[in-house]
Enzyme design. Structure first.
Site: not given
Length: 332
Positions: A163, A175, A97, A12
């Site tokens: 997103r 986000d 998160k 990522a």
């Protein structure tokens, strides 16, 4: 003390560009392996970043006996499943998160509670500017802390960007709104009682592109914030006390390896002219986060934030999402 040997779960962007380089600078963290669903992709990143091992599946990484801790930056909807798989394999996990898609999902990790360390990766909590802000609140310099205000935004309408995909946990609250929630919990050093939110959703993506919320911590204390994925990039955190106001200039995306400033203002002059600036020394908050987790793995310190902390954060997000549907205050 021997460095903790880390494995990275996926290639990522946040790992490649921020977390891995930072952890490679750490005193107690060593990145020893990286995995992708494509061996070629994993090998390419490993070669470019000087990582010794590359795996073409996540299971292979989790089976590596030399890997002690896992960093999990997978899409939000995969956080719990892969964190659970890593923990079952005996690996400690630092998970990006938001920790889960909801608190109920996060509760599944209680199966492995106490067997390994699991922490949600809010790197801001390790930054000296946040620690100094909390120190000032604790000292009483602000008087009684009454309100924490936060704003966090950027602009992104790319259709293929993760997103902007609700099914994998896209949207403003997941986000970036979660950072505002953490700011309130961090500075009040308390957990909220109830929450209310108003959502504006993108007509094409159906993600929440702007969320404005109030989170009630009781005794007149509140967090209010706005987070947006379709506004001009901006961020601020203010802590308003009965005597002074504290402002964090770049609270969430602090420059990596750069210095930061916070301001304390007694409001003796209008327009913030009486604000006194304090400059915090250069640091990389991802390095600090990785080393803190590694020290906990080695038993040198207690784990700063654990599973209960992550589940509590998800309960607050759940209450905010529910309030967006009902239009009412919702209990946390």
């Amino acid at each position: 003390m021997k460095k903790v040997n880390w494995g990275i779960l996926s290639t990522a962007k946040i790992g490649r560009e921020k977390v891995i380089p930072a952890m490679q600078q750490g005193q107690w963290s060593h990145v020893g392996a990286i995995a992708s669903r494509s061996l070629a992709q994993a090998q390419q990143v490993a070669d470019a970043m000087g990582i010794a091992k590359a795996y073409g599946s996540y299971d292979e990484l989790l089976a590596d006996p030399d890997i002690e801790a896992i960093y999990n930056p997978l899409p939000n909807d995969q956080h719990v499943a892969m964190t659970l798989a890593a923990a079952r394999a005996g690996k400690h996990v630092l998970c990006e998160k938001p920790f889960a898609m909801n608190a109920r999902e996060a509760e599944a990790l209680r199966e492995v509670a106490g067997k390994v360390h699991i922490m949600e990766a809010f790197m801001v909590r390790f930054h000296p500017q946040w620690l100094r802000a909390r120190e000032l609140v604790r000292s009483g310099a602000l008087g009684e802390l009454r309100t924490v205000q936060a704003f966090f935004s950027y602009f992104n309408r790319l259709p293929d960007n993760i997103r902007n995909r609700p099914e994998v946990g896209g949207g403003a609250l997941y986000d970036i709104g979660c950072y505002a929630v953490v700011a309130g919990r961090f500075l009040f050093e308390a957990e909220p009682l109830r929450a209310m939110a108003l959502f504006d959703r993108d007509p094409d993506f159906q993600t929440d592109r702007t969320v404005t919320a109030i989170v009630d911590f009781g005794d007149g204390r509140r967090l209010d914030f706005t987070a947006s994925t379709q506004s001009v990039p901006y961020q601020r955190v203010q802590a308003i006390g009965t005597r002074q106001r504290l402002e964090l200039e770049i609270p969430f995306n602090a420059p990596l390896g750069g210095s930061t400033r916070l301001f304390v203002d007694n409001a003796s002059l209008p327009g913030g002219a009486s604000a006194v600036a304090e400059t915090l020394p250069p640091c990389n908050m991802y390095t600090l986060q990785g080393d803190a987790f590694s020290l906990a793995v080695r038993g040198e310190i207690a784990l700063p934030y654990g599973l209960d902390d992550a589940i509590c954060n998800m309960r607050i997000l759940d209450a905010l999402f529910k309030s967006g549907q009902t239009g009412h205050w919702e209990d946390v």
